[in-house]
Design a protein around this motif. Sequence first.
Motif, PDB file in Angstrom:
ATOM      1  N   SER A   1       0.514   4.095  -2.735  1.00 51.65           N
ATOM      2  CA  SER A   1       0.281   5.491  -2.334  1.00 51.65           C
ATOM      3  C   SER A   1       1.319   6.427  -2.951  1.00 51.65           C
ATOM      4  O   SER A   1       1.006   7.576  -3.268  1.00 51.65           O
ATOM      5  CB  SER A   1       0.262   5.617  -0.813  1.00 51.65           C
ATOM      6  OG  SER A   1       1.523   5.303  -0.266  1.00 51.65           O
TER       7      SER A   1
ATOM      8  N   VAL B   1       0.136   7.091  -6.415  1.00 49.80           N
ATOM      9  CA  VAL B   1      -0.999   8.018  -6.413  1.00 49.80           C
ATOM     10  C   VAL B   1      -0.521   9.439  -6.124  1.00 49.80           C
ATOM     11  O   VAL B   1      -1.031  10.412  -6.681  1.00 49.80           O
ATOM     12  CB  VAL B   1      -2.062   7.566  -5.386  1.00 49.80           C
ATOM     13  CG1 VAL B   1      -3.118   8.627  -5.166  1.00 49.80           C
ATOM     14  CG2 VAL B   1      -2.690   6.258  -5.822  1.00 49.80           C
ATOM     15  N   PHE B   2       0.460   9.552  -5.252  1.00 53.55           N
ATOM     16  CA  PHE B   2       0.963  10.851  -4.821  1.00 53.55           C
ATOM     17  C   PHE B   2       1.833  11.531  -5.886  1.00 53.55           C
ATOM     18  O   PHE B   2       1.921  12.758  -5.922  1.00 53.55           O
ATOM     19  CB  PHE B   2       1.741  10.668  -3.516  1.00 53.55           C
ATOM     20  CG  PHE B   2       1.892  11.893  -2.691  1.00 53.55           C
ATOM     21  CD1 PHE B   2       0.795  12.655  -2.324  1.00 53.55           C
ATOM     22  CD2 PHE B   2       3.136  12.307  -2.263  1.00 53.55           C
ATOM     23  CE1 PHE B   2       0.938  13.783  -1.560  1.00 53.55           C
ATOM     24  CE2 PHE B   2       3.292  13.442  -1.500  1.00 53.55           C
ATOM     25  CZ  PHE B   2       2.191  14.183  -1.144  1.00 53.55           C
TER      26      PHE B   2
ATOM     27  N   ILE C   1       0.833  -1.212   0.000  1.00 58.58           N
ATOM     28  CA  ILE C   1       0.000   0.000   0.000  1.00 58.58           C
ATOM     29  C   ILE C   1       0.864   1.258   0.000  1.00 58.58           C
ATOM     30  O   ILE C   1       0.464   2.289  -0.548  1.00 58.58           O
ATOM     31  CB  ILE C   1      -1.000  -0.019   1.187  1.00 58.58           C
ATOM     32  CG1 ILE C   1      -2.106   1.014   0.969  1.00 58.58           C
ATOM     33  CG2 ILE C   1      -0.324   0.252   2.498  1.00 58.58           C
ATOM     34  CD1 ILE C   1      -3.105   0.593  -0.015  1.00 58.58           C
ATOM     35  N   LEU C   2       2.050   1.184   0.582  1.00 58.17           N
ATOM     36  CA  LEU C   2       2.948   2.345   0.570  1.00 58.17           C
ATOM     37  C   LEU C   2       3.421   2.651  -0.849  1.00 58.17           C
ATOM     38  O   LEU C   2       3.519   3.807  -1.250  1.00 58.17           O
ATOM     39  CB  LEU C   2       4.141   2.102   1.488  1.00 58.17           C
ATOM     40  CG  LEU C   2       3.831   2.049   2.982  1.00 58.17           C
ATOM     41  CD1 LEU C   2       5.073   1.672   3.757  1.00 58.17           C
ATOM     42  CD2 LEU C   2       3.277   3.367   3.450  1.00 58.17           C
TER      43      LEU C   2
ATOM     44  N   TRP D   1       9.021   6.551   0.678  1.00 60.74           N
ATOM     45  CA  TRP D   1       8.415   7.631   1.450  1.00 60.74           C
ATOM     46  C   TRP D   1       9.467   8.410   2.224  1.00 60.74           C
ATOM     47  O   TRP D   1       9.406   9.636   2.300  1.00 60.74           O
ATOM     48  CB  TRP D   1       7.344   7.098   2.400  1.00 60.74           C
ATOM     49  CG  TRP D   1       6.014   7.025   1.741  1.00 60.74           C
ATOM     50  CD1 TRP D   1       5.352   5.904   1.369  1.00 60.74           C
ATOM     51  CD2 TRP D   1       5.207   8.125   1.319  1.00 60.74           C
ATOM     52  NE1 TRP D   1       4.176   6.241   0.748  1.00 60.74           N
ATOM     53  CE2 TRP D   1       4.052   7.589   0.712  1.00 60.74           C
ATOM     54  CE3 TRP D   1       5.340   9.500   1.401  1.00 60.74           C
ATOM     55  CZ2 TRP D   1       3.053   8.388   0.200  1.00 60.74           C
ATOM     56  CZ3 TRP D   1       4.338  10.300   0.885  1.00 60.74           C
ATOM     57  CH2 TRP D   1       3.207   9.750   0.293  1.00 60.74           C
TER      58      TRP D   1
ATOM     59  N   GLY E   1       7.719   4.246  -6.215  1.00 61.68           N
ATOM     60  CA  GLY E   1       6.429   3.577  -6.283  1.00 61.68           C
ATOM     61  C   GLY E   1       6.438   2.422  -7.271  1.00 61.68           C
ATOM     62  O   GLY E   1       5.905   1.344  -6.988  1.00 61.68           O
TER      63      GLY E   1
END
Length: 108
Positions: A7, A10-11, A3-4, A78, A64
């Motif tokens: 995300s 998506v970011f 999920i990281l 991240w 990602g």
Amino acid sequence: MIILGISLLVFAPILLLVALGVRFAGNRKALNSIDYSTIVDREGLHQWAGNRLFLLPVAAGLFGAFSLSRPMFGVLGWLVVILIGIVVWIWIATASDRFRPPPKGSSD
């Protein structure tokens, strides 16, 4: 952990829109940490800062994409994106002096 990575993917477009928004801001006040009353060339500052902000979506997209096959890259991604964000913010804040007029006593 996956999920990281998702995300980050998506970011990345959101960060790209922010970088493009600053890059093409023109004379508007787009940067929060800059005292615009002392800036002579707003367009030049925004072009310069927007180019630096492109590092964020590139890093988010790369980490990602890598994290889809190796989920640990999501955590590392991240951390790297946050670190790059802090470095770019400091870089823009300190280097904005080149877009200010020279001091009154200078010979330039």
